[in-house]
Design a protein around this motif. Structure first.
Motif, PDB file in Angstrom:
ATOM      1  N   LYS A   1     -36.992  -4.945  29.334  1.00 43.30           N
ATOM      2  CA  LYS A   1     -35.092  -4.549  29.599  1.00 43.30           C
ATOM      3  C   LYS A   1     -34.860  -4.815  30.522  1.00 43.30           C
ATOM      4  O   LYS A   1     -35.811  -4.478  31.868  1.00 43.30           O
ATOM      5  CB  LYS A   1     -35.345  -3.062  28.642  1.00 43.30           C
TER       6      LYS A   1
ATOM      7  N   PRO B   1     -37.620 -12.039  29.486  1.00 42.51           N
ATOM      8  CA  PRO B   1     -38.772 -12.691  28.290  1.00 42.51           C
ATOM      9  C   PRO B   1     -38.899 -11.553  27.418  1.00 42.51           C
ATOM     10  O   PRO B   1     -38.764 -10.280  27.669  1.00 42.51           O
ATOM     11  CB  PRO B   1     -40.339 -12.561  29.440  1.00 42.51           C
ATOM     12  N   GLU B   2     -39.091 -11.928  26.287  1.00 41.31           N
ATOM     13  CA  GLU B   2     -38.969 -11.147  24.975  1.00 41.31           C
ATOM     14  C   GLU B   2     -40.052  -9.976  25.285  1.00 41.31           C
ATOM     15  O   GLU B   2     -41.051  -9.899  26.228  1.00 41.31           O
ATOM     16  CB  GLU B   2     -39.612 -11.713  23.929  1.00 41.31           C
ATOM     17  N   GLY B   3     -39.139  -8.780  25.257  1.00 38.45           N
ATOM     18  CA  GLY B   3     -40.290  -6.922  25.125  1.00 38.45           C
ATOM     19  C   GLY B   3     -40.262  -6.865  26.670  1.00 38.45           C
ATOM     20  O   GLY B   3     -40.418  -5.631  26.335  1.00 38.45           O
TER      21      GLY B   3
ATOM     22  N   THR C   1     -30.156  -0.005  22.809  1.00 41.86           N
ATOM     23  CA  THR C   1     -30.372  -0.953  23.541  1.00 41.86           C
ATOM     24  C   THR C   1     -28.717  -1.576  24.021  1.00 41.86           C
ATOM     25  O   THR C   1     -28.032  -2.516  23.737  1.00 41.86           O
ATOM     26  CB  THR C   1     -30.754  -2.343  22.846  1.00 41.86           C
TER      27      THR C   1
ATOM     28  N   GLY D   1     -42.251  -3.181  27.228  1.00 43.01           N
ATOM     29  CA  GLY D   1     -42.103  -2.716  25.826  1.00 43.01           C
ATOM     30  C   GLY D   1     -42.353  -1.348  26.066  1.00 43.01           C
ATOM     31  O   GLY D   1     -43.463  -0.725  26.405  1.00 43.01           O
TER      32      GLY D   1
ATOM     33  N   GLU E   1     -32.031 -14.062  31.029  1.00 43.67           N
ATOM     34  CA  GLU E   1     -32.308 -13.670  29.328  1.00 43.67           C
ATOM     35  C   GLU E   1     -33.346 -13.408  29.914  1.00 43.67           C
ATOM     36  O   GLU E   1     -34.878 -14.330  29.976  1.00 43.67           O
ATOM     37  CB  GLU E   1     -32.429 -14.284  28.490  1.00 43.67           C
TER      38      GLU E   1
END
Length: 197
Positions: free
Chosen positions: A28, A24-26, A67, A41, A22
């Motif tokens: 890809k 980190p947020e933001g 995505t 991002g 997974e």
């Protein structure tokens, strides 16, 4: 022989690791020829180009998906194009990985960090996956590069046809039976020009 088997195991291991990873947020993450590549991002210019492209796709004929992880047959690659375009008639009911043979076109929007990947690495990966059309939208150089007629295998795969269309001119997407209006596509300011394609 041993090295090849070892590489195959390592690449399968990377694909399995990516399944459970997974970012980190933001961020890809995608698997490109056995290497996990992470990108920050996207810029607003990037997102607006994707939006303007999606809006021109008639949903009764084409599904433009973001995505979406792609499975490239015979490759240790699971790229995540900025846009995947396929007919709703061939769309599977579920699954994280979309087989490349179902895809009519992929689109990548170039950022200052993705130039080499988009123009070189992904060009051969998408050609190896026999994806009929690969559209590179480049807000650094204010042009699109339309690649068609995939041929070859592995790292030697390529597209036989390459057309460069400057922003403002329509892109003839014959594979989709439409012309893409690029007049709304923005550019990235203060990014040094490059020499691709």
């Amino acid at each position: 022989m041993e090295a090849t088997e070892m590489t195959a195991v390592d690449e399968r291991g990377m694909a399995k690791y990516l399944d459970e990873f997974e970012p980190p947020e933001g961020v890809k993450a995608e698997l490109l020829r056995g290497v996990i590549v992470m990108m920050a991002g996207p810029d607003l210019v990037h997102n607006l180009i994707v939006l303007h492209t999606q809006r021109q796709m008639p949903l009764e004929r084409w599904y433009p998906l973001q995505t979406q992880d792609v499975d490239i047959a015979g490759e240790s690659s699971e790229p995540v194009p900025d846009l995947v375009v396929l007919s709703p008639e061939v769309l599977p009911s579920s699954g994280r990985l979309l087989p490349s043979q179902l895809i009519t076109m992929v689109l990548e929007v170039v950022s200052k960090y993705s130039v080499h990947q988009d123009y070189v690495v992904k060009r051969s990966i998408y050609a190896a996956g026999k994806i009929p059309a690969y559209l590179i939208v480049d807000p650094i150089m204010a042009h699109c590069v339309l690649l068609t007629k995939p041929t070859g295998q592995g790292e030697d795969a390529d597209y036989l046809s390459q057309e460069i269309i400057k922003f403002g001119d329509p892109v003839p997407l014959d594979a989709l039976g439409l012309e893409l209006d690029t007049s709304e596509f923005g550019t990235l300011p203060d990014v040094r020009p490059h020499r691709y394609p």
